[in-house]
Design an enzyme around this catalytic site. Structure first.
Site, PDB file in Angstrom:
ATOM      1  N   LYS A   1      10.704 174.990  36.554  1.00 17.23           N
ATOM      2  CA  LYS A   1      10.511 174.093  37.700  1.00 17.23           C
ATOM      3  C   LYS A   1      10.776 172.633  37.333  1.00 17.23           C
ATOM      4  CE  LYS A   1       7.356 177.246  40.065  1.00 17.23           C
ATOM      5  NZ  LYS A   1       8.123 177.500  41.296  1.00 17.23           N
TER       6      LYS A   1
ATOM      7  N   LYS B   1       3.284 171.936  42.283  1.00 15.76           N
ATOM      8  CA  LYS B   1       3.576 173.365  42.190  1.00 15.76           C
ATOM      9  C   LYS B   1       3.101 173.850  40.827  1.00 15.76           C
ATOM     10  CE  LYS B   1       7.877 172.363  42.953  1.00 15.76           C
ATOM     11  NZ  LYS B   1       8.461 173.188  43.974  1.00 15.76           N
ATOM     12  N   ARG B   2       3.155 175.154  40.627  1.00 10.06           N
ATOM     13  CA  ARG B   2       2.837 175.714  39.320  1.00 10.06           C
ATOM     14  C   ARG B   2       3.668 175.010  38.249  1.00 10.06           C
ATOM     15  NH1 ARG B   2       5.227 180.543  37.121  1.00 10.06           N
ATOM     16  NH2 ARG B   2       6.270 180.774  39.137  1.00 10.06           N
TER      17      ARG B   2
ATOM     18  N   THR C   1       8.598 177.933  48.852  1.00 13.56           N
ATOM     19  CA  THR C   1       8.095 177.676  50.205  1.00 13.56           C
ATOM     20  C   THR C   1       7.520 176.275  50.286  1.00 13.56           C
ATOM     21  OG1 THR C   1       6.019 178.779  49.594  1.00 13.56           O
ATOM     22  CG2 THR C   1       7.644 180.080  50.804  1.00 13.56           C
TER      23      THR C   1
ATOM     24  N   HIS D   1      10.474 188.689  43.527  1.00 15.81           N
ATOM     25  CA  HIS D   1      10.229 187.251  43.624  1.00 15.81           C
ATOM     26  C   HIS D   1      10.758 186.459  42.437  1.00 15.81           C
ATOM     27  CE1 HIS D   1       7.655 187.002  47.228  1.00 15.81           C
ATOM     28  NE2 HIS D   1       7.181 188.183  46.861  1.00 15.81           N
TER      29      HIS D   1
ATOM     30  N   LYS E   1       7.435 173.464  53.442  1.00 14.35           N
ATOM     31  CA  LYS E   1       6.239 172.751  53.909  1.00 14.35           C
ATOM     32  C   LYS E   1       6.472 171.249  53.917  1.00 14.35           C
ATOM     33  CE  LYS E   1       3.605 176.488  51.868  1.00 14.35           C
ATOM     34  NZ  LYS E   1       3.048 176.953  50.596  1.00 14.35           N
TER      35      LYS E   1
END
Length: 818
Positions: A560, A554-555, A662, A363, A666
């Site tokens: 990110k 998100k985290r 993901t 991952h 969504k």
């Protein structure tokens, strides 16, 4: 013991009418919860409904197990440190097909169904995408009728509940089990000893693991119903119990702390998800957690196998074990230990079985995220497994030397033991060595996996690597999270998309239809109002539902790039102040996400977001043109409110760093347009919806590598861009932290001196792309047309498709035949 004839064993099979449900709920309230209408609390009503729902799954759950056993079908055992199912009740009622009937039954009993479901706790069994993916996969395994079981840990507390205090993340215990969990069933008959520490004894000519401490793993089962109860999968979670009760002598002497010491130490193994590993004690506890759950799981699945099959020769034909990321990698030496030490197989036979049973999903492409363990720590906690890993490595390197006799450096690079500095065990390499298939989770990720982090191993095992692009379950992420949109879609193309998401393709014909376009806009407006109301209640910040809802949830992690988003916010703020009379498109920028408790820079970014929000939201000169909010304690139930309300989805990781994502799926499924880099599953989404229906910006993966190789100078971008320089200078000089002007000096220094994730390199293109976002949002019909096309293109991103590919290409599973 004599059992009564089966036909004399009678029990009620509950029916699903509103009347039957009303009676079931009342019965459960009286006989399970022990209350009546006058004394029942809201929690009592919720638990009564949960029990009534569980009753209606029991027959199919039992039938699924019986059919799998009777048909002697191969099963997959999905090992994951995280499962993040979200609230269970509404999802279960939809799977059974009785959501409306239950709501009606509650109304007849005088209970507010929506308020009750909002009280349900989110199970604290995961942190982010890894755990949510595992939950989606269990949903799909059940829906497709594939024999399966998920294995994990029954954490007493989730990672943490997040509060924001004076702009800073504060971690508090996430006691999701404090009120009980009616969904689970304790299975004390399935309890196993798990050993730690001790030493190896060779005095009798053999090898024995002796003097080890013992912890008992006790099973708790939860049902995972498939859509329309096609079948019901099982999630089995392990809870740690001390092998001995309290020290009664110490207790009787009044030494109560010492009396409980050993018991608490044993049971800490399943206490908290992801304990802080910045200390030696924290790292050891994580290692114990990972071994604890894989040991119990492997003992359990071997018991099940040997109950029905006399010989272990058949193990690969009946058992597939899937390792979700590297946390369960200890399953590999543990299976070897069980086969060799307990079942007395020879080394070669045991290893042959292992390499046909295991498969592994990677991952991450971040080298620092590939789990490794110090040899000293590993050997102290798991001495037998260290010996097995050393022996595996010796066999592996000897074989490689035969295949590549002149490439001595290859052996060093692929060794399971990293000898650079302190010796560490490379768990991802162990997974690749043992697994017959290794998959990435998006096309780009799978390609990069074989050219970067596993390049040498891909050379050694060229046929072992493959891709399985992630997916999400449409039952949770559209039907449940966005019922108004689901109803609108049903009215045009029917409801078959819940089982076959590619049917959404039919929406393309409706994208430019004025009536459908307007109805789609109305649904989005209602979802935005719902989110705005919730944010106002929880934070006091009032958002304009007519503004563009720009969302990044998100985290929180540097790759990110929440900080890149924030640099745009600061620049937008400065531009508004410079030209307040311009025709600005009002925008509400919404952040949410947790930072790991020991991740200093991520927590600093959260504080900066809140500081910037405080300044902007209180500045009367902005006059509603820009709002910023950080919504605390992000979790599945909050995501179900935020995602349907989003207009713009921020998927802005540095190209080549996001394995898949993901969240991007969504958001697109719920009609948000993506602004993102050419990274992870963004690429495949663009292929399905068309790049013209997204906002792609930034360096590509090859350009990122070339920029770094050329000697990247972030200060050059700072010096050449007035907007960027102004944004960074105002952060640096304390404009957003006037009581502590030096607060963000380290963050600014990291940007200007290294900027590892190339925020400044992508800043200019990101700003220009945000201007394109504004221009399109001024054209509501065209924006909505593109949003509908995003929904229509999501068919390939169903977790049902992903699981079919796993079942056919990796696990070789057949569905149950009912």
């Amino acid at each position: 013991m004599n059992h009564p004839a089966e036909n004399s064993f009678e029990f009620d099979h509950p029916t699903n009418t509103a009347l039957a449900l009303r009676r079931s709920i009342a019965n459960r309230l009286v006989y399970m919860v022990g209350k009546d209408v006058q004394s029942a609390t809201q929690r009592d009503w919720l638990f009564a409904i949960l029990h009534a729902a569980r009753d209606r799954i029991m027959d199919r759950w039992r039938e699924t197990r019986q059919i799998t056993h009777a048909q002697d079908l191969k099963r997959v055992y999905y090992l994951s440190m995280e499962f993040l199912p979200g609230r269970i009740l509404s999802n279960a009622l939809m799977a059974i097909g009785i959501l409306d009937e239950t709501r009606a039954a509650c109304a007849q009993l005088g209970a507010d169904f929506d308020k009750l479901t909002d009280m349900e706790a989110d199970p604290g069994l995961g942190n982010g995408g890894l755990g949510r993916l595992a939950a989606c996969f269990l949903d799909s395994l059940a829906t497709l009728g594939l024999p399966s079981m998920g294995y994990g840990i029954r954490f007493d507390y989730g990672m943490f509940a997040q509060r924001i205090v004076q702009g800073q993340q504060v971690e508090e215990p996430d006691g999701w089990l404090e009120a009980g969990n009616p969904w689970e069933i304790m299975r004390p008959e399935f309890s196993y000893k798990v050993c730690f520490g001790g030493r190896l004894d060779t005095s009798n000519g053999g090898l024995q693991w002796i003097e080890a401490e013992e912890v008992i793993a006790v099973a708790y089962d939860s049902a995972v119903p498939g859509h329309e109860l096609a079948s019901v999968a099982t999630l089995r979670l392990w809870s740690a119990r001390a092998s001995h009760a309290i020290n009664l002598d110490a207790f009787n002497r009044g030494d109560y702390i010492r009396a409980m010491e050993a018991k608490n130490a044993s049971e800490n193994v399943s206490r908290v998800l992801y304990p802080d590993d910045s200390t030696e004690h924290g790292r050891e506890l994580r290692l114990r957690q990972e071994y604890f759950f894989v040991s119990a799981s492997l003992q359990d699945l071997l018991r099940r196998f040997l109950r029905d099959h006399g010989s272990l020769e058949q193990l690969p034909e009946m058992v597939a074990i899937h390792i979700n990321d590297t946390h369960p990698a200890l399953a590999i030496p543990e299976l070897m230990r069980l086969l060799i030490d307990v079942h007395r197989l020879g080394w070669d036979k045991a290893w042959s079985l292992c390499t046909r049973i295991f498969s592994y999903t990677n991952h991450t492409l971040l080298q620092e995220a590939l789990e490794t363990w110090p040899v000293d720590l590993f050997g102290r906690v798991l001495p037998r497994h260290l010996r097995i890993v050393f022996d595996l490595n010796a066999h592996f390197l000897a074989e490689l030397h035969t295949r590549f006799p002149h490439d001595h450096d290859l052996l060093r690079r692929v060794s399971l033991i990293d000898e650079n500095g302190s010796r560490r065990i490379r768990m991802a390499y162990l997974c690749v060595l043992a697994s017959h298939r290794v998959n990435g989770v998006s096309a780009l990720h799978s390609e990069l996996m074989t050219t970067t982090i596993f390049a040498d191993l891909a050379r050694v095992f060229p046929d072992r690597f493959c891709n399985k692009t992630n997916g999400i379950t449409p039952r949770r992420w559209l039907a449940q999270a966005n019922p108004s949109l689901a109803e609108l879609i049903d009215s045009r193309i029917g409801n078959g998309w819940r089982r076959n998401l590619v049917e959404l393709e039919a929406l393309r014909a409706w994208a430019a239809d004025p009536e459908f376009n307007n109805a789609f806009q109305l649904v989005k407006a209602q979802n935005k109002q719902r989110l705005a109301d919730r944010i106002a209640r929880e934070t006091g910040i009032v958002l304009d539902p007519d503004s563009l809802f720009d969302v990044q949830v998100k985290r929180v992690h540097e790759y990110k790039r929440q900080l890149l988003n924030l640099l745009h916010v600061v620049t937008r703020y400065h531009r508004i102040l410079a030209n307040p009379s311009a025709n600005w498109m009002p925008r509400s920028v919404i952040f949410a996400g947790k930072a790991a408790s020991a991740y200093y820079m991520a927590k600093k970014i959260i504080r900066l977001i809140n500081d910037v929000a405080q300044v902007i939201n209180s500045d009367p000169r902005v006059d509603g043109k820009l709002k910023v909010v950080f919504v605390p304690n992000y979790r599945v139930s909050l995501a179900e409110v935020i995602i349907p309300a989003a207009d713009l989805s921020e998927q802005i990781s540095t190209a080549g760093t996001e394995a898949s994502g993901t969240g991007n799926m969504k958001f697109a499924l719920n009609g948000a347009l993506t602004i993102g880099t050419w990274d992870g599953a963004n690429i495949e989404i663009a292929e399905q919806v068309g790049p013209d229906n997204m906002f792609i910006f930034g360096l590509r993966t090859q350009e990122v590598a070339a920029t770094r190789a050329a000697g990247y100078r972030p200060r050059q971008h700072y010096e050449e861009s007035y907007d960027l320089r102004l944004a960074i200078d105002r952060i640096a000089d304390g404009s957003f932290s006037p009581t502590e002007p030096q607060r963000y000096h380290d963050l600014v220094a990291a940007l200007l001196d290294s900027d590892h994730y190339l925020l400044l390199a992508d800043y200019g293109d990101y700003l220009a792309t945000q201007d394109r976002v504004d221009a399109l949002y001024r054209r509501p019909f065209e924006w909505t047309r593109q949003a509908i096309l995003n929904v229509a293109g999501m068919g390939i991103f169903s977790s049902d498709r992903t699981i079919r590919e796993y079942a056919e290409d990796i696990w070789q599973l057949r569905p149950i035949n009912r």
